[in-house]
Design a protein around this motif. Structure first.
Motif, short mmCIF file in Angstrom:
data_model
loop_
_atom_site.label_atom_id
_atom_site.label_comp_id
_atom_site.label_asym_id
_atom_site.label_seq_id
_atom_site.Cartn_x
_atom_site.Cartn_y
_atom_site.Cartn_z
N GLN A 39 45.83 39.43 37.73
CA GLN A 39 46.70 39.11 38.85
C GLN A 39 46.30 39.95 40.04
OE1 GLN A 39 50.92 39.49 38.08
NE2 GLN A 39 51.40 38.12 39.76
N ALA A 40 45.91 39.27 41.10
CA ALA A 40 45.56 39.93 42.35
C ALA A 40 46.81 39.99 43.23
CB ALA A 40 44.44 39.18 43.04
N PRO A 41 46.86 40.92 44.15
CA PRO A 41 48.03 41.03 45.04
C PRO A 41 48.31 39.71 45.76
CG PRO A 41 46.65 42.96 45.28
CD PRO A 41 45.89 41.99 44.40
N GLY A 42 49.55 39.27 45.70
CA GLY A 42 49.95 38.05 46.38
C GLY A 42 49.55 36.77 45.68
N LYS A 43 48.98 36.89 44.50
CA LYS A 43 48.54 35.70 43.76
C LYS A 43 49.22 35.64 42.40
CE LYS A 43 44.02 35.24 45.96
NZ LYS A 43 42.55 35.06 45.71
N LYS A 86 32.25 40.65 41.21
CA LYS A 86 32.37 40.27 42.62
C LYS A 86 33.68 40.84 43.17
CE LYS A 86 30.14 35.82 41.64
NZ LYS A 86 30.28 34.34 41.72
N PRO A 87 33.75 41.03 44.48
CA PRO A 87 34.99 41.53 45.06
C PRO A 87 36.20 40.67 44.70
CG PRO A 87 33.23 41.71 46.66
CD PRO A 87 32.66 40.96 45.48
N GLU A 88 36.00 39.38 44.55
CA GLU A 88 37.11 38.50 44.19
C GLU A 88 37.58 38.68 42.76
OE1 GLU A 88 34.20 37.62 45.58
OE2 GLU A 88 33.49 35.67 44.83
N ASP A 89 36.90 39.48 41.99
CA ASP A 89 37.37 39.81 40.64
C ASP A 89 38.38 40.95 40.66
OD1 ASP A 89 34.01 39.33 39.52
OD2 ASP A 89 35.69 37.95 39.26
N VAL A 111 41.16 46.77 38.05
CA VAL A 111 39.72 46.60 38.29
C VAL A 111 39.55 46.36 39.79
CG1 VAL A 111 37.72 45.12 37.93
CG2 VAL A 111 39.21 45.70 36.00
N THR A 112 38.75 47.21 40.41
CA THR A 112 38.48 47.08 41.83
C THR A 112 36.98 46.98 42.05
OG1 THR A 112 40.46 48.37 42.38
CG2 THR A 112 38.81 48.09 44.11
#
Length: 115
Positions: A39-43, A86-89, A111-112
């Motif tokens: 889960q990414a912020p806002g998603k 990737k950054p989107e991960d 994970v960043t």
């Protein structure tokens, strides 16, 4: 009480690799399936990969060919090898286990991926 504990998250540069681990305790059942969500912020939380007791796997399209899920059934432990990150991960990654109709979750590991 079933407890799932994730480890292995961290900060990595794009193109790098990380290996996540999830160990379980509090139960001797063999989970029908184990997996990873993120889960990414806002998603919304999304399924990344799952593996059944019989080793059938399922992956999010965007991670196919880069991530590999594996499992040690005897230990009820699941891993996620993440390559070519990737950054989107970037997200919080959660371990999940399923036994019949019961779902269990870990607390998550961050994970960043920097560009």
């Amino acid at each position: 009480q079933v407890r799932l504990v994730e480890s292995g998250g961290g900060l990595v540069e794009a193109g790098g690799s990380l290996r996540l681990s999830c160990t379980t305790s509090g139960s001797r059942v063999s989970f029908d399936a184990m997996g990873w969500y993120r889960q990414a912020p806002g998603k919304q939380r999304e399924l990344v990969a799952t593996v059944t007791t019989g080793a059938s796997t399922n992956y999010l399209d965007s991670v196919k060919g880069r991530f590999t899920i594996s499992r040690e059934n005897a230990l009820n432990t699941v891993y996620l090898q993440m390559n070519s990150l990737k950054p989107e991960d970037t997200a919080t990654y959660y371990c999940n286990a399923v036994f019949r109709s019961a779902l269990f979750w870990g607390q998550g590991t961050q994970v960043t991926v920097s560009s």
